[in-house]
Motif scaffolding. Structure first.
Motif, PDB file in Angstrom:
ATOM      1  N   GLY B   6       0.843  -1.188   0.000  1.00 11.70           N
ATOM      2  CA  GLY B   6       0.000   0.000   0.000  1.00 11.70           C
ATOM      3  C   GLY B   6       0.877   1.236   0.000  1.00 11.70           C
ATOM      4  N   LEU B   7       0.550   2.209  -0.826  1.00 11.88           N
ATOM      5  CA  LEU B   7       1.273   3.484  -0.843  1.00 11.88           C
ATOM      6  C   LEU B   7       0.304   4.602  -0.526  1.00 11.88           C
ATOM      7  CD1 LEU B   7       2.854   1.814  -3.358  1.00 11.88           C
ATOM      8  CD2 LEU B   7       4.066   3.975  -3.410  1.00 11.88           C
ATOM      9  N   LYS B   8       0.733   5.478   0.372  1.00  5.01           N
ATOM     10  CA  LYS B   8      -0.062   6.658   0.672  1.00  5.01           C
ATOM     11  C   LYS B   8       0.679   7.861   0.107  1.00  5.01           C
ATOM     12  CE  LYS B   8      -0.049   9.064   4.219  1.00  5.01           C
ATOM     13  NZ  LYS B   8      -0.229  10.082   5.264  1.00  5.01           N
ATOM     14  N   LEU B   9       0.099   8.455  -0.916  1.00 12.87           N
ATOM     15  CA  LEU B   9       0.771   9.547  -1.620  1.00 12.87           C
ATOM     16  C   LEU B   9      -0.050  10.818  -1.498  1.00 12.87           C
ATOM     17  CD1 LEU B   9       1.454   7.305  -4.703  1.00 12.87           C
ATOM     18  CD2 LEU B   9       3.117   7.944  -2.953  1.00 12.87           C
ATOM     19  N   ASP B  10       0.545  11.921  -1.918  1.00 18.69           N
ATOM     20  CA  ASP B  10      -0.189  13.185  -1.849  1.00 18.69           C
ATOM     21  C   ASP B  10      -1.485  13.114  -2.656  1.00 18.69           C
ATOM     22  OD1 ASP B  10       2.039  13.938  -0.499  1.00 18.69           O
ATOM     23  OD2 ASP B  10       2.904  15.128  -2.131  1.00 18.69           O
ATOM     24  N   THR B 145       7.425   7.418   5.776  1.00 14.59           N
ATOM     25  CA  THR B 145       7.341   6.039   5.285  1.00 14.59           C
ATOM     26  C   THR B 145       6.056   5.911   4.501  1.00 14.59           C
ATOM     27  OG1 THR B 145       8.429   5.338   7.320  1.00 14.59           O
ATOM     28  CG2 THR B 145       7.421   3.610   5.989  1.00 14.59           C
ATOM     29  N   PRO B 146       6.090   6.305   3.227  1.00 13.72           N
ATOM     30  CA  PRO B 146       4.819   6.354   2.495  1.00 13.72           C
ATOM     31  C   PRO B 146       4.306   4.994   2.047  1.00 13.72           C
ATOM     32  CG  PRO B 146       6.612   7.203   1.137  1.00 13.72           C
ATOM     33  CD  PRO B 146       7.215   6.836   2.466  1.00 13.72           C
ATOM     34  N   THR B 164      10.229   5.453  -4.354  1.00 14.51           N
ATOM     35  CA  THR B 164       8.956   6.007  -3.879  1.00 14.51           C
ATOM     36  C   THR B 164       9.086   7.458  -3.418  1.00 14.51           C
ATOM     37  OG1 THR B 164       8.456   3.813  -3.049  1.00 14.51           O
ATOM     38  CG2 THR B 164       6.982   5.578  -2.371  1.00 14.51           C
ATOM     39  N   GLN B 165       8.205   8.292  -3.885  1.00 13.32           N
ATOM     40  CA  GLN B 165       8.144   9.679  -3.413  1.00 13.32           C
ATOM     41  C   GLN B 165       6.692  10.092  -3.252  1.00 13.32           C
ATOM     42  OE1 GLN B 165      10.654  11.511  -6.375  1.00 13.32           O
ATOM     43  NE2 GLN B 165      12.195  11.973  -4.809  1.00 13.32           N
ATOM     44  N   ALA B 166       6.427  10.833  -2.191  1.00 11.40           N
ATOM     45  CA  ALA B 166       5.038  11.150  -1.861  1.00 11.40           C
ATOM     46  C   ALA B 166       4.337  11.956  -2.954  1.00 11.40           C
ATOM     47  CB  ALA B 166       4.989  11.907  -0.537  1.00 11.40           C
ATOM     48  N   ASP B 167       5.115  12.674  -3.794  1.00 13.34           N
ATOM     49  CA  ASP B 167       4.456  13.509  -4.809  1.00 13.34           C
ATOM     50  C   ASP B 167       4.311  12.819  -6.161  1.00 13.34           C
ATOM     51  OD1 ASP B 167       7.069  13.469  -5.522  1.00 13.34           O
ATOM     52  OD2 ASP B 167       7.316  15.652  -5.663  1.00 13.34           O
ATOM     53  N   MET B 168       4.498  11.495  -6.211  1.00 16.47           N
ATOM     54  CA  MET B 168       4.312  10.755  -7.467  1.00 16.47           C
ATOM     55  C   MET B 168       2.860  10.807  -7.913  1.00 16.47           C
ATOM     56  SD  MET B 168       6.196   7.193  -6.685  1.00 16.47           S
ATOM     57  CE  MET B 168       7.325   6.803  -8.001  1.00 16.47           C
ATOM     58  N   ARG B 169       2.682  10.724  -9.252  1.00 18.34           N
ATOM     59  CA  ARG B 169       1.329  10.496  -9.745  1.00 18.34           C
ATOM     60  C   ARG B 169       0.937   9.041  -9.470  1.00 18.34           C
ATOM     61  NH1 ARG B 169       1.892  10.556 -14.806  1.00 18.34           N
ATOM     62  NH2 ARG B 169       4.077  11.183 -14.755  1.00 18.34           N
ATOM     63  N   LEU B 170      -0.364   8.770  -9.395  1.00 19.25           N
ATOM     64  CA  LEU B 170      -0.812   7.410  -9.058  1.00 19.25           C
ATOM     65  C   LEU B 170      -0.384   6.392 -10.124  1.00 19.25           C
ATOM     66  CD1 LEU B 170      -4.355   7.764  -7.453  1.00 19.25           C
ATOM     67  CD2 LEU B 170      -2.088   7.997  -6.435  1.00 19.25           C
ATOM     68  N   GLY B 171      -0.393   6.827 -11.388  1.00 23.31           N
ATOM     69  CA  GLY B 171       0.008   5.923 -12.465  1.00 23.31           C
ATOM     70  C   GLY B 171       1.481   5.551 -12.371  1.00 23.31           C
ATOM     71  N   GLN B 172       2.294   6.508 -11.909  1.00 22.42           N
ATOM     72  CA  GLN B 172       3.717   6.248 -11.670  1.00 22.42           C
ATOM     73  C   GLN B 172       3.886   5.278 -10.506  1.00 22.42           C
ATOM     74  OE1 GLN B 172       5.081  10.347 -11.010  1.00 22.42           O
ATOM     75  NE2 GLN B 172       7.098   9.717 -11.777  1.00 22.42           N
ATOM     76  N   ALA B 173       3.125   5.546  -9.460  1.00 24.28           N
ATOM     77  CA  ALA B 173       3.218   4.699  -8.266  1.00 24.28           C
ATOM     78  C   ALA B 173       2.762   3.283  -8.601  1.00 24.28           C
ATOM     79  CB  ALA B 173       2.370   5.280  -7.143  1.00 24.28           C
ATOM     80  N   ALA B 174       1.721   3.165  -9.427  1.00 28.13           N
ATOM     81  CA  ALA B 174       1.219   1.843  -9.801  1.00 28.13           C
ATOM     82  C   ALA B 174       2.283   1.090 -10.591  1.00 28.13           C
ATOM     83  CB  ALA B 174      -0.061   1.977 -10.615  1.00 28.13           C
ATOM     84  N   LYS B 175       2.973   1.803 -11.463  1.00 26.93           N
ATOM     85  CA  LYS B 175       4.079   1.187 -12.217  1.00 26.93           C
ATOM     86  C   LYS B 175       5.147   0.662 -11.257  1.00 26.93           C
ATOM     87  CE  LYS B 175       6.956   4.185 -14.017  1.00 26.93           C
ATOM     88  NZ  LYS B 175       7.481   5.213 -14.939  1.00 26.93           N
ATOM     89  N   LEU B 176       5.493   1.487 -10.281  1.00 26.56           N
ATOM     90  CA  LEU B 176       6.517   1.116  -9.303  1.00 26.56           C
ATOM     91  C   LEU B 176       6.079  -0.119  -8.509  1.00 26.56           C
ATOM     92  CD1 LEU B 176       9.189   2.044  -8.158  1.00 26.56           C
ATOM     93  CD2 LEU B 176       7.939   3.511  -6.578  1.00 26.56           C
ATOM     94  N   VAL B 177       4.819  -0.137  -8.124  1.00 27.65           N
ATOM     95  CA  VAL B 177       4.276  -1.284  -7.393  1.00 27.65           C
ATOM     96  C   VAL B 177       4.370  -2.542  -8.261  1.00 27.65           C
ATOM     97  CG1 VAL B 177       2.076  -2.271  -6.636  1.00 27.65           C
ATOM     98  CG2 VAL B 177       2.788  -0.013  -5.810  1.00 27.65           C
ATOM     99  N   LEU B 178       4.070  -2.406  -9.543  1.00 30.01           N
ATOM    100  CA  LEU B 178       4.137  -3.576 -10.422  1.00 30.01           C
ATOM    101  C   LEU B 178       5.584  -4.035 -10.614  1.00 30.01           C
ATOM    102  CD1 LEU B 178       1.354  -2.750 -13.025  1.00 30.01           C
ATOM    103  CD2 LEU B 178       1.274  -4.386 -11.135  1.00 30.01           C
ATOM    104  N   LEU B 199      -6.460   2.045  -7.529  1.00 29.68           N
ATOM    105  CA  LEU B 199      -5.890   3.391  -7.495  1.00 29.68           C
ATOM    106  C   LEU B 199      -6.986   4.311  -6.970  1.00 29.68           C
ATOM    107  CD1 LEU B 199      -3.956   3.812 -10.898  1.00 29.68           C
ATOM    108  CD2 LEU B 199      -3.374   2.486  -8.877  1.00 29.68           C
ATOM    109  N   TYR B 200      -6.722   4.911  -5.837  1.00 21.84           N
ATOM    110  CA  TYR B 200      -7.736   5.783  -5.250  1.00 21.84           C
ATOM    111  C   TYR B 200      -7.247   7.237  -5.264  1.00 21.84           C
ATOM    112  CZ  TYR B 200     -10.609   8.316  -2.068  1.00 21.84           C
ATOM    113  OH  TYR B 200     -11.426   9.283  -1.553  1.00 21.84           O
ATOM    114  N   ASN B 201      -7.973   8.105  -5.951  1.00 19.33           N
ATOM    115  CA  ASN B 201      -7.614   9.523  -6.011  1.00 19.33           C
ATOM    116  C   ASN B 201      -8.201  10.273  -4.824  1.00 19.33           C
ATOM    117  OD1 ASN B 201      -7.864   8.514  -9.005  1.00 19.33           O
ATOM    118  ND2 ASN B 201      -6.488  10.294  -9.022  1.00 19.33           N
TER     119      ASN B 201
END
Lengths: 243, 243
Positions: B6-10, B145-146, B164-178, B199-201
């Motif tokens: 799970g990632l919690k981002l901005d 610890t996002p 991982t960075q808190a200001d990533m876009r969700l699509g970027q974060a999803a790529k990273l998770v994959l 992906l929750y906005n």
């Protein structure tokens, strides 16, 4: 914890071990976990240890003391004919230590948990690499699985899984091993610099290519920096996911 | 085993879970481990589970059954005011299941070991992400610890640690998770496709961006292929190590 990797390649063997030992987070120390027995021109045997430090040090001491044994009926790391026999010697030293200390450790609810990587070459056969367990039994690395890891192995496994090839040059393999350490060091506190490393060239029967890589090592610093940059670039170059 | 991140981002929350369960290597099955409770316009709560499947399913069922409870004094995932309260509900459901099944499991030497990631947003506060333990207690992800991981987390941690960075876009974060899943899947058999992902906005209060990524998913296949290539290129571009 500990992290050690051994690679058995066509051109030789690469062995690397961290040096951190910890009995709790507030009791951290540096101990050499990579041990080399060399009889130049005849054999190089390298052993790395993970687990209960008292047990692993006893095993190493037993093996070293026995080199001086005058009993010709008792084989030693200097006299065995094959690496398989060397692995059996290590296994039997593990069992000897268990016979001495096992009961007291158990009474104290402490674990007799150790693992060793044993790599090297004895004249008359090709280099070989073994992993020896607490019970004294062991497995050998094969062409299908050219690397073995002990200790905190998971963080550094993906890069080895992807890139290791039996026909690598040793310098390439050493780089890969250091990348694997780099990932482990970043993600886990119980593994620490410096890193001890041996590059053994097939049929050299010499252990002169040994080094200790310290925190301030310029190659390692460059490698860490370049690797971080390249990983971030690689991630950035892959298109983002969209639902 | 299991792998969930799970990632919690901005900009919101990304939750992803594999679907493999195994009771031994010869008893492998596919089960959904990512569960979503949505009250559109008001809240989205997503929970992912690792550990004893009987226990985690019971917890999910209890939470879902209680939504229908007519007792106004008993809070549910649909009525609590904060994600903290939601995490307490999950923790208390875990304790309820232990009260029912714990003794019988212990008698059978089976472990009551479960972990949950609970992420989402309830109107009136920002998105939050929690990790809930077998004892029903929990921790919350912070800006430092996002991301939180449960299950087989080590293989996929280095890439998350680095990028991982808190200001990533969700699509970027999803790529990273994959990518993190890709490393885990390669190195560990107990984690398996398909991958469920949400992906929750932030402030959308809608769980419509949900998907299941199957083995033959073209994006995932490309990502795996490109990532392998780029990693090998990156390794090749770093100078070899020489002693």
């Amino acid at each position: 914890m500990t992290y050690c990797v051994g690679l058995k390649l066509d051109r030789g063997i690469v062995m690397a071990a961290d040096t951190r030992t910890n009995a709790g987070l507030d009791n951290v120390a540096t101990f050499k976990k990579l041990h080399v027995w060399e009889k130049r021109g005849d054999r190089v045997i390298c052993m790395m240890a993970a687990g209960n430090l008292a047990v692993t040090q006893s095993v190493v001491s037993l093996l070293s003391e026995r080199l001086k044994s005058e009993d010709p009926g008792r084989p030693t790391l200097h006299t065995v004919d094959t690496m398989f026999q060397a692995a059996r010697l290590v296994g039997s030293a593990v069992r000897d230590v268990r016979a001495i200390d096992g009961e007291a450790l158990a009474a104290n609810s402490e674990s007799f948990s150790v693992t060793f990587l044993l790599g090297g070459q004895i004249k008359g056969e090709a280099p070989r690499l073994f992993q020896i367990y607490s019970a004294g039994n062991f497995i050998e690395a094969s062409a299908d699985t050219p690397f073995l890891q002990i200790g905190e192995h998971k963080y550094g496994k993906p890069i080895l899984d992807r890139v290791t090839q039996a026909d690598m040059r040793l310098g390439q393999a050493a780089k890969l091993v250091l990348l694997s350490f780099n990932s482990t060091l970043r993600s886990n506190l119980s593994v620490g610099m410096p890193i001890d490393m041996l590059l053994y060239n097939t049929d050299s029967f010499s252990a002169h290519r040994q080094t200790r890589i310290r925190e301030d090592d310029p190659y390692f610093a460059d490698l860490s920096h370049m690797w971080s940059e390249k990983l971030r670039d690689a991630v950035a170059e892959i298109p983002d996911f969209e639902i």
